[in-house]
Structure formats: C-alpha cells, structure tokens
Design a protein around this motif. Structure first.
Motif, PDB file in Angstrom:
ATOM      1  N   MET A 261     -20.062  18.946   7.379  1.00  0.00           N
ATOM      2  CA  MET A 261     -18.742  18.885   6.795  1.00  0.00           C
ATOM      3  C   MET A 261     -18.213  17.452   6.941  1.00  0.00           C
ATOM      4  SD  MET A 261     -15.385  20.905   8.093  1.00  0.00           S
ATOM      5  CE  MET A 261     -14.752  21.922   6.814  1.00  0.00           C
ATOM      6  N   PRO A 262     -17.765  16.838   5.844  1.00  0.00           N
ATOM      7  CA  PRO A 262     -17.253  15.472   5.954  1.00  0.00           C
ATOM      8  C   PRO A 262     -15.918  15.447   6.696  1.00  0.00           C
ATOM      9  CG  PRO A 262     -17.037  16.285   3.716  1.00  0.00           C
ATOM     10  CD  PRO A 262     -17.779  17.330   4.495  1.00  0.00           C
ATOM     11  N   THR A 263     -15.697  14.394   7.417  1.00  0.00           N
ATOM     12  CA  THR A 263     -14.445  14.236   8.142  1.00  0.00           C
ATOM     13  C   THR A 263     -13.662  13.067   7.552  1.00  0.00           C
ATOM     14  OG1 THR A 263     -15.426  12.762   9.761  1.00  0.00           O
ATOM     15  CG2 THR A 263     -15.435  15.121  10.278  1.00  0.00           C
ATOM     16  N   VAL A 264     -12.383  13.079   7.756  1.00  0.00           N
ATOM     17  CA  VAL A 264     -11.515  11.992   7.314  1.00  0.00           C
ATOM     18  C   VAL A 264     -11.022  11.287   8.570  1.00  0.00           C
ATOM     19  CG1 VAL A 264      -9.398  11.401   6.100  1.00  0.00           C
ATOM     20  CG2 VAL A 264     -10.819  13.288   5.276  1.00  0.00           C
ATOM     21  N   PRO A 265     -11.379  10.025   8.733  1.00  0.00           N
ATOM     22  CA  PRO A 265     -10.907   9.323   9.924  1.00  0.00           C
ATOM     23  C   PRO A 265      -9.399   9.106   9.858  1.00  0.00           C
ATOM     24  CG  PRO A 265     -12.018   7.815   8.444  1.00  0.00           C
ATOM     25  CD  PRO A 265     -12.185   9.197   7.873  1.00  0.00           C
ATOM     26  N   ALA A 266      -8.789   8.931  11.007  1.00  0.00           N
ATOM     27  CA  ALA A 266      -7.349   8.678  11.054  1.00  0.00           C
ATOM     28  C   ALA A 266      -7.030   7.451  10.217  1.00  0.00           C
ATOM     29  CB  ALA A 266      -6.905   8.479  12.499  1.00  0.00           C
ATOM     30  N   GLY A 267      -5.920   7.516   9.518  1.00  0.00           N
ATOM     31  CA  GLY A 267      -5.527   6.420   8.651  1.00  0.00           C
ATOM     32  C   GLY A 267      -4.384   5.632   9.233  1.00  0.00           C
ATOM     33  N   VAL A 268      -3.554   5.165   8.348  1.00  0.00           N
ATOM     34  CA  VAL A 268      -2.419   4.351   8.740  1.00  0.00           C
ATOM     35  C   VAL A 268      -1.175   4.883   8.036  1.00  0.00           C
ATOM     36  CG1 VAL A 268      -2.932   2.659   6.936  1.00  0.00           C
ATOM     37  CG2 VAL A 268      -1.533   1.984   8.868  1.00  0.00           C
ATOM     38  N   VAL A 269      -0.056   4.903   8.733  1.00  0.00           N
ATOM     39  CA  VAL A 269       1.219   5.277   8.128  1.00  0.00           C
ATOM     40  C   VAL A 269       1.757   4.030   7.438  1.00  0.00           C
ATOM     41  CG1 VAL A 269       3.585   6.010   8.606  1.00  0.00           C
ATOM     42  CG2 VAL A 269       1.686   7.009   9.889  1.00  0.00           C
ATOM     43  N   VAL A 270       2.191   4.177   6.183  1.00  0.00           N
ATOM     44  CA  VAL A 270       2.687   3.034   5.417  1.00  0.00           C
ATOM     45  C   VAL A 270       4.135   3.293   5.010  1.00  0.00           C
ATOM     46  CG1 VAL A 270       2.366   1.611   3.364  1.00  0.00           C
ATOM     47  CG2 VAL A 270       0.372   2.611   4.504  1.00  0.00           C
ATOM     48  N   LEU A 271       5.005   2.341   5.325  1.00  0.00           N
ATOM     49  CA  LEU A 271       6.398   2.405   4.905  1.00  0.00           C
ATOM     50  C   LEU A 271       6.646   1.333   3.858  1.00  0.00           C
ATOM     51  CD1 LEU A 271       8.215   2.732   8.362  1.00  0.00           C
ATOM     52  CD2 LEU A 271       7.606   4.571   6.767  1.00  0.00           C
ATOM     53  N   ASP A 272       7.253   1.717   2.745  1.00  0.00           N
ATOM     54  CA  ASP A 272       7.638   0.751   1.729  1.00  0.00           C
ATOM     55  C   ASP A 272       8.970   0.127   2.115  1.00  0.00           C
ATOM     56  OD1 ASP A 272       5.393   1.353   0.270  1.00  0.00           O
ATOM     57  OD2 ASP A 272       6.422   2.674  -1.131  1.00  0.00           O
ATOM     58  N   CYS A 273       9.125  -1.153   1.825  1.00  0.00           N
ATOM     59  CA  CYS A 273      10.361  -1.864   2.148  1.00  0.00           C
ATOM     60  C   CYS A 273      10.416  -3.155   1.336  1.00  0.00           C
ATOM     61  CB  CYS A 273      10.438  -2.167   3.642  1.00  0.00           C
ATOM     62  SG  CYS A 273       9.088  -3.179   4.252  1.00  0.00           S
ATOM     63  N   ALA A 274      11.587  -3.739   1.264  1.00  0.00           N
ATOM     64  CA  ALA A 274      11.756  -4.973   0.495  1.00  0.00           C
ATOM     65  C   ALA A 274      11.185  -6.186   1.217  1.00  0.00           C
ATOM     66  CB  ALA A 274      13.238  -5.191   0.191  1.00  0.00           C
ATOM     67  N   GLU A 275      11.235  -6.199   2.547  1.00  0.00           N
ATOM     68  CA  GLU A 275      10.792  -7.352   3.319  1.00  0.00           C
ATOM     69  C   GLU A 275       9.858  -6.927   4.446  1.00  0.00           C
ATOM     70  OE1 GLU A 275      14.093 -10.559   3.499  1.00  0.00           O
ATOM     71  OE2 GLU A 275      15.092  -8.619   3.778  1.00  0.00           O
ATOM     72  N   PRO A 276       8.566  -6.761   4.140  1.00  0.00           N
ATOM     73  CA  PRO A 276       7.637  -6.256   5.156  1.00  0.00           C
ATOM     74  C   PRO A 276       7.495  -7.156   6.377  1.00  0.00           C
ATOM     75  CG  PRO A 276       6.458  -6.937   3.177  1.00  0.00           C
ATOM     76  CD  PRO A 276       7.910  -6.995   2.854  1.00  0.00           C
ATOM     77  N   GLU A 277       7.629  -8.449   6.216  1.00  0.00           N
ATOM     78  CA  GLU A 277       7.492  -9.351   7.357  1.00  0.00           C
ATOM     79  C   GLU A 277       8.601  -9.100   8.385  1.00  0.00           C
ATOM     80  OE1 GLU A 277       5.905 -11.005   3.608  1.00  0.00           O
ATOM     81  OE2 GLU A 277       7.923 -10.378   4.172  1.00  0.00           O
ATOM     82  N   LYS A 278       9.814  -8.948   7.914  1.00  0.00           N
ATOM     83  CA  LYS A 278      10.937  -8.698   8.823  1.00  0.00           C
ATOM     84  C   LYS A 278      10.830  -7.327   9.481  1.00  0.00           C
ATOM     85  CE  LYS A 278      14.369 -11.725   6.776  1.00  0.00           C
ATOM     86  NZ  LYS A 278      15.700 -11.806   6.166  1.00  0.00           N
ATOM     87  N   LEU A 279      10.485  -6.313   8.703  1.00  0.00           N
ATOM     88  CA  LEU A 279      10.373  -4.973   9.270  1.00  0.00           C
ATOM     89  C   LEU A 279       9.195  -4.891  10.238  1.00  0.00           C
ATOM     90  CD1 LEU A 279      11.800  -2.300   9.291  1.00  0.00           C
ATOM     91  CD2 LEU A 279      10.342  -1.562   7.409  1.00  0.00           C
ATOM     92  N   ALA A 280       8.117  -5.599   9.941  1.00  0.00           N
ATOM     93  CA  ALA A 280       6.966  -5.623  10.850  1.00  0.00           C
ATOM     94  C   ALA A 280       7.365  -6.207  12.199  1.00  0.00           C
ATOM     95  CB  ALA A 280       5.824  -6.426  10.245  1.00  0.00           C
ATOM     96  N   GLU A 281       8.230  -7.195  12.201  1.00  0.00           N
ATOM     97  CA  GLU A 281       8.672  -7.793  13.464  1.00  0.00           C
ATOM     98  C   GLU A 281       9.444  -6.765  14.296  1.00  0.00           C
ATOM     99  OE1 GLU A 281       8.949 -10.521  16.466  1.00  0.00           O
ATOM    100  OE2 GLU A 281       7.624 -10.467  14.739  1.00  0.00           O
ATOM    101  N   PHE A 282      10.301  -5.968  13.651  1.00  0.00           N
ATOM    102  CA  PHE A 282      11.033  -4.910  14.357  1.00  0.00           C
ATOM    103  C   PHE A 282      10.054  -3.954  15.048  1.00  0.00           C
ATOM    104  CE2 PHE A 282      12.628  -0.518  14.237  1.00  0.00           C
ATOM    105  CZ  PHE A 282      13.787  -0.631  14.998  1.00  0.00           C
TER     106      PHE A 282
END
Length: 130
Positions: A1-22
């Motif tokens: 049975m194939p498995t799906v490895p854990a992924g990543v949660v993605v949040l959309d935003c206007a300024e990813p650099e600033k939100l990433a710092e938070f």
C-alpha cells in the motif's frame, strides 16, 4: 500500500517574508527554503510551515461568521501566559474566542497577516462545537 509522507502546511499571505519572521521567532524555527514568493520553515520537532505570496490574500474573519475559519494552526504549550506575551511581542494579536468544551484552556490569536491559530496546554479530545 503506498504511503503519503508528511507534507507542509502552507499559508497564503501578501508578505511571506514578514510572516515567516513571525513564525520563525515564535516556533524557534529555521528557514529551510526561501524563494521570491515562498518561504518554508522547519521547527526543531520537524513541523514544517510555508508562507506563500498571494497578492489577493484576505484573512479569514474567524470568529465572526462571514468568511469564517477555513483552517487554523494549533500549538501545544506549557505556559499560556508566557506564550501570549511572546505572540503579542512578535506582532500577533489575541482574538476573542470561547473556551473549548471540557477542562482544557485554549486561547485564540491572529498572526500579523490575520491567520488564526490557537495555543492550548493539551491536545483536544472533544469535538468542535459551533
């Protein structure tokens, strides 16, 4: 049975650099990939979060019913008061919420771009009400 490895949660935003710092500061995470329109973080426990640029991004209105909560992040912490001070110090803001059913205390917040998240002292076991 194939498995799906854990992924990543993605949040959309206007300024990813600033939100990433938070989130980098809040989670004591490291930047593992930074591109023009996307920044990905990894916390020491392996949790992965990416912030993706969306010039038309609008935050959910939770807890108000219009454009309500679509998804949210939940963090388990050991000191709600200390974490709240850290969140506010990093630019997050408290959001009025009702306590979860049962003995677990939780607190709701919005990150600087308006995405909702909660912090609690234990993992919830009761179903979401309302």
């Amino acid at each position: 049975m194939p498995t799906v490895p854990a992924g990543v949660v993605v949040l959309d935003c206007a300024e990813p650099e600033k939100l990433a710092e938070f989130y980098r500061e809040l989670l004591a995470a490291e930047v593992v990939d930074a591109q023009a329109n996307r920044v990905e973080l990894r916390a020491s426990d392996g949790f992965r979060l990416a912030l993706r640029r969306d010039t038309n991004a609008t935050a959910p209105s939770w807890p108000r019913p219009e454009n309500s909560l679509q998804a949210h992040l939940e963090f388990v912490v050991d000191d709600l008061d200390a974490v709240e001070r850290r969140i506010v110090g990093l630019g997050g803001r408290p959001v009025e919420t009702k306590d979860a059913a049962g003995p677990l205390e939780e607190r709701g917040y919005a990150d600087p771009a308006g995405h909702s998240f909660t912090v609690r002292c234990d993992v919830p076991v009761a179903p979401k009400l309302g």
